[in-house]
Design an enzyme around this catalytic site. Structure first.
Site, PDB file in Angstrom:
ATOM      1  N   ARG A 169      20.522  -0.616 -30.979  1.00 28.75           N
ATOM      2  CA  ARG A 169      21.778   0.138 -31.132  1.00 28.75           C
ATOM      3  C   ARG A 169      22.829  -0.425 -30.178  1.00 28.75           C
ATOM      4  O   ARG A 169      23.870   0.178 -29.987  1.00 28.75           O
ATOM      5  CB  ARG A 169      21.587   1.631 -30.796  1.00 28.75           C
ATOM      6  CG  ARG A 169      20.478   2.346 -31.542  1.00 28.75           C
ATOM      7  CD  ARG A 169      20.828   2.584 -33.015  1.00 28.75           C
ATOM      8  NE  ARG A 169      19.781   3.378 -33.656  1.00 28.75           N
ATOM      9  CZ  ARG A 169      18.634   2.881 -34.144  1.00 28.75           C
ATOM     10  NH1 ARG A 169      18.411   1.572 -34.066  1.00 28.75           N
ATOM     11  NH2 ARG A 169      17.739   3.666 -34.712  1.00 28.75           N
ATOM     12  N   ASP A 185       7.792   0.420 -27.487  1.00 35.19           N
ATOM     13  CA  ASP A 185       6.562   1.085 -27.919  1.00 35.19           C
ATOM     14  C   ASP A 185       6.105   0.620 -29.306  1.00 35.19           C
ATOM     15  O   ASP A 185       5.337   1.321 -29.961  1.00 35.19           O
ATOM     16  CB  ASP A 185       6.771   2.607 -27.899  1.00 35.19           C
ATOM     17  CG  ASP A 185       7.909   3.048 -28.803  1.00 35.19           C
ATOM     18  OD1 ASP A 185       8.719   2.175 -29.211  1.00 35.19           O
ATOM     19  OD2 ASP A 185       8.015   4.251 -29.108  1.00 35.19           O
ATOM     20  N   GLU A 186       6.607  -0.523 -29.752  1.00 35.76           N
ATOM     21  CA  GLU A 186       6.153  -1.087 -31.028  1.00 35.76           C
ATOM     22  C   GLU A 186       5.624  -2.499 -30.765  1.00 35.76           C
ATOM     23  O   GLU A 186       6.317  -3.492 -30.970  1.00 35.76           O
ATOM     24  CB  GLU A 186       7.319  -1.103 -32.028  1.00 35.76           C
ATOM     25  CG  GLU A 186       7.789   0.309 -32.381  1.00 35.76           C
ATOM     26  CD  GLU A 186       9.165   0.352 -33.043  1.00 35.76           C
ATOM     27  OE1 GLU A 186       9.652  -0.705 -33.490  1.00 35.76           O
ATOM     28  OE2 GLU A 186       9.738   1.453 -33.106  1.00 35.76           O
ATOM     29  N   HIS A 231      11.594  -2.703 -29.853  1.00 35.07           N
ATOM     30  CA  HIS A 231      11.335  -1.395 -29.263  1.00 35.07           C
ATOM     31  C   HIS A 231      10.048  -1.498 -28.439  1.00 35.07           C
ATOM     32  O   HIS A 231       9.025  -1.994 -28.934  1.00 35.07           O
ATOM     33  CB  HIS A 231      11.226  -0.338 -30.368  1.00 35.07           C
ATOM     34  CG  HIS A 231      12.550  -0.090 -31.019  1.00 35.07           C
ATOM     35  ND1 HIS A 231      12.725  -0.038 -32.383  1.00 35.07           N
ATOM     36  CD2 HIS A 231      13.781   0.084 -30.465  1.00 35.07           C
ATOM     37  CE1 HIS A 231      14.015   0.181 -32.647  1.00 35.07           C
ATOM     38  NE2 HIS A 231      14.677   0.255 -31.498  1.00 35.07           N
ATOM     39  N   GLU A 242       9.276  -3.253 -40.984  1.00 32.35           N
ATOM     40  CA  GLU A 242       8.401  -2.213 -40.433  1.00 32.35           C
ATOM     41  C   GLU A 242       7.008  -2.572 -40.913  1.00 32.35           C
ATOM     42  O   GLU A 242       6.722  -2.505 -42.110  1.00 32.35           O
ATOM     43  CB  GLU A 242       8.817  -0.840 -40.977  1.00 32.35           C
ATOM     44  CG  GLU A 242      10.271  -0.466 -40.697  1.00 32.35           C
ATOM     45  CD  GLU A 242      10.514  -0.082 -39.248  1.00 32.35           C
ATOM     46  OE1 GLU A 242       9.523   0.110 -38.499  1.00 32.35           O
ATOM     47  OE2 GLU A 242      11.681   0.026 -38.839  1.00 32.35           O
ATOM     48  N   TYR A 299      18.181   5.402 -43.661  1.00 31.76           N
ATOM     49  CA  TYR A 299      18.949   6.204 -42.696  1.00 31.76           C
ATOM     50  C   TYR A 299      19.933   5.261 -42.030  1.00 31.76           C
ATOM     51  O   TYR A 299      19.559   4.164 -41.636  1.00 31.76           O
ATOM     52  CB  TYR A 299      18.029   6.896 -41.662  1.00 31.76           C
ATOM     53  CG  TYR A 299      17.288   5.954 -40.741  1.00 31.76           C
ATOM     54  CD1 TYR A 299      17.778   5.661 -39.459  1.00 31.76           C
ATOM     55  CD2 TYR A 299      16.108   5.341 -41.141  1.00 31.76           C
ATOM     56  CE1 TYR A 299      17.097   4.790 -38.624  1.00 31.76           C
ATOM     57  CE2 TYR A 299      15.431   4.469 -40.321  1.00 31.76           C
ATOM     58  CZ  TYR A 299      15.925   4.198 -39.065  1.00 31.76           C
ATOM     59  OH  TYR A 299      15.255   3.322 -38.241  1.00 31.76           O
TER      60      TYR A 299
HETATM   61 ZN   LIG Z   1      11.550  -0.253 -33.995  1.00 30.57          ZN
END
Ligand SMILES: [Zn+2]
Ligand SMILES: *[C@@H]1O[C@H](CO)[C@@H](O)[C@H](O)[C@H]1NC(C)=O
Ligand SMILES: *[C@@H]1O[C@H](CO)[C@@H](O)[C@H](O)[C@H]1NC(C)=O
Ligand SMILES: *[C@@H]1O[C@H](CO)[C@@H](O)[C@H](O)[C@H]1NC(C)=O
Ligand SMILES: *[C@@H]1O[C@H](CO)[C@@H](O)[C@H](O)[C@H]1NC(C)=O
Ligand SMILES: *[C@@H]1O[C@H](CO)[C@@H](O)[C@H](O)[C@H]1NC(C)=O
Ligand SMILES: *[C@@H]1O[C@H](CO)[C@@H](O)[C@H](O)[C@H]1NC(C)=O
Ligand SMILES: *[C@@H]1O[C@H](CO)[C@@H](O)[C@H](O)[C@H]1NC(C)=O
Length: 494
Positions: A188, A128-129, A126, A309, A287
């Protein structure tokens, strides 16, 4: 006595060729980090991961202290030169905006095909990570600086092919957003096991396609991707069949929980999480998501992948990077090392010609197979420690074989020699193949041959000699060829 000499030299040769693979079985080091992290802080935190990205409004200031894409490219290439004898730099493709997706491979024999497992880390999935891309450069540099003096660094360099892709999404990084330049969430964009949304090859993003092609090229045994927004080690499945949020384990649930725990327990404080027991979670229980990279790796690439994470704050102030590296360092190292410190490893051969076979390995009670390498026939099967596993080797055109192993302490090395389906007469040497080589040292193995089976060979030789004598003397007919005595190739040498 010429015949006897031939037999002996063959046996010695055979014993010495397998001794090299036996040596691997002795690798045993402790899994837990040498540095003990203990922290009982209880700061409340929010899960940023599920929030909408658009409102993030990351200020330009935040990029201060982080490498730009150009800086990253330079850092990778500079690393490749500085550490050229344990690394190789290559690209797996380009992003939408044309940034190369550069990989650092770290190994004492980078780029060479060996019977060692491969592990990959992917950062910045991602945009922004960005913490992961920084940590992977720190990891590479630390390994390069320490592999001659630190035992764990040396162990990794010598036993694993470690591949690091610091940024899978350089465009998203420069745009300070989650998706790629086409605003697609790359986590995704993979084909999903339950829903066919991503099955159209043509609409797949170049970054996703690059990963999929990469996994067709290299047989990775395990991997992890680095994300931000929470502090937890997440394992498959990520998606549940009915879209409900619930625990939905894959066939290797035990192995994955063990693997995720290695990360969380080696971390400064991940395992003391209040939200996630032991700092680990099943993806769908947290989730459910669909089209993720993690599930695709396990289903289609034989690769056990975790989604890590690693910081509550997705884009922390760059001044925090050194401490984040410190918190994650032992986790990153121990996870890679766990690949060879646990599980079952070995090679599959054909009994007909001794050549390696690209067969597959299954474990009774677990509906999953891993495949052996095409050229070397090597396999690596990650498993949680447990007293008993029945391991089954199969190959089209060959008879399957199975054996039981005990995995309570360290890894097991187990080679299989499979017989072709076409039945050949049992040869005396078959006993050699059937021995459970793993549980014996080379010495014991040689003694085993001398003690038990040499007598049988000598008796056969004596009988053979007697028959020869009889045939010559009585009938003056031709000497029978040794081929007639047994159908096996190996006995021809007697
Ligand atoms: Zn991520
Ligand atoms: C930890 O968090 C709980 C709930 O948020 C709170 O009740 C407790 O006092 C906290 N403990 C410490 C040591 O801060
Ligand atoms: C998130 O963004 C989408 C599209 O931009 C919007 O439809 C949705 O309402 C947003 N959700 C929240 C919780 O802000
Ligand atoms: C980051 O932290 C440093 C030192 O604490 C501070 O000077 C700087 O203003 C911070 N940057 C941002 C963007 O908050
Ligand atoms: C790499 O280079 C160093 C110093 O030149 C040398 O000592 C070391 O053995 C080399 N390592 C490998 C794996 O070739
Ligand atoms: C771990 O430590 C960091 C830094 O002290 C803190 O911000 C975070 O809340 C802690 N997390 C847990 C789960 O203890
Ligand atoms: C084993 O897994 C496959 C998918 O990989 C599935 O099609 C099959 O039904 C499973 N078998 C059992 C017995 O669960
Ligand atoms: C393992 O081997 C034994 C004996 O050859 C056989 O009876 C058994 O069915 C095999 N088990 C599996 C799972 O193949």
């Amino acid at each position: 006595m010429v015949m006897k000499t031939n037999l002996l030299s063959f046996l010695i040769l055979f014993a010495s060729t397998i001794s090299s693979s036996l040596a691997k079985g002795s690798l045993q080091q402790t899994l837990l980090p040498s540095e003990e992290f203990n922290d009982c802080s209880n700061a409340s935190r929010t899960r940023h991961l599920l929030e909408n990205e658009s409102q993030a409004q990351i200020s330009v200031d935040l990029a201060q202290g982080y490498m730009s894409n150009d800086d990253l490219e330079w850092a990778i290439k500079e690393f490749g030169q500085r550490c050229s004898n344990i690394s190789r730099i290559y690209s797996i493709g380009n992003s939408v905006n044309g940034f190369p997706l550069l990989v650092i491979e770290i190994s004492d024999k980078p780029g060479e095909e060996e019977t060692k497992p491969a592990f990959k880390y992917i950062g910045n999935v991602h945009g922004d990570e960005p913490v992961g891309r920084e940590l992977l450069i720190s990891l590479a540099n630390w390994l390069c600086d320490n592999y001659l003096k630190d035992p764990l660094a040396k162990f990794i360099v010598e036993n694993v092919h470690l591949h690091l892709l610091p940024s899978m999404n350089p465009d998203g990084f420069s745009l300070r957003k989650r998706g790629n330049a086409n605003n697609i969430d790359l986590n995704r964009d993979f084909p999903d096991q339950f829903f066919s949304v991503n099955d159209d090859e043509d609409s797949r993003q170049p970054e996703t396609r690059a990963i999929m092609n990469w996994l067709r090229d290299i047989r990775f045994t395990a991997s992890a991707t680095l994300h931000g927004g929470a502090l937890v080690a997440n394992y498959p499945w990520d998606g549940s069949e009915d879209k409900r949020t619930k625990y939905y384990g894959c066939p290797d649930d035990d192995a994955f929980r063990f693997m995720a725990s290695i990360y969380s327990h080696s971390h400064y404080n991940m395992s003391s999480s209040k939200e996630f027991l032991s700092g680990i979670t099943n993806g769908a229980a947290w989730y459910p998501l669909y089209g993720g990279m993690q599930d695709w790796n396990y289903i289609h690439a034989g690769c056990f992948e975790l989604t890590l994470e690693i910081s509550d704050n997705k884009w922390p102030n760059a001044t925090e990077l050194p401490i984040l590296w410190k918190y994650n360092k032992m986790s990153l190292l121990n996870l890679v090392a766990s690949l060879v410190k646990t599980g079952v490893h070995g090679r599959i051969y054909s009994s007909a010609d001794g050549k390696p076979l690209p067969g597959s390995i299954a474990v009774s009670g677990i509906n999953y197979t891993v495949t052996a390498g095409k050229t070397l026939g090597d396999y690596h099967r990650f498993l949680a420690p447990r007293d008993k596993y029945e391991v089954v080797a199969t190959m089209i055109g060959y008879k399957s074989k199975n054996t039981t192993i005990w995995l309570d302490d360290g890894p097991v090395t187990l080679d299989f020699v499979l017989d072709p389906e076409v039945s050949i007469k049992e040869s005396v040497l078959q006993n050699v193949y059937d021995c459970d080589c793993n549980s014996k040292s080379t010495q014991e193995f040689v003694q085993f041959l001398w003690g038990a089976h040499l007598e049988v060979f000598f008796i056969l030789i004596v009988i053979l000699g007697f028959l020869l004598f009889l045939f010559r003397r009585r009938a003056k007919i031709k000497v029978p060829t040794s081929r007639q005595l047994s159908g096996s190739k190996k006995t021809v040498e007697v």
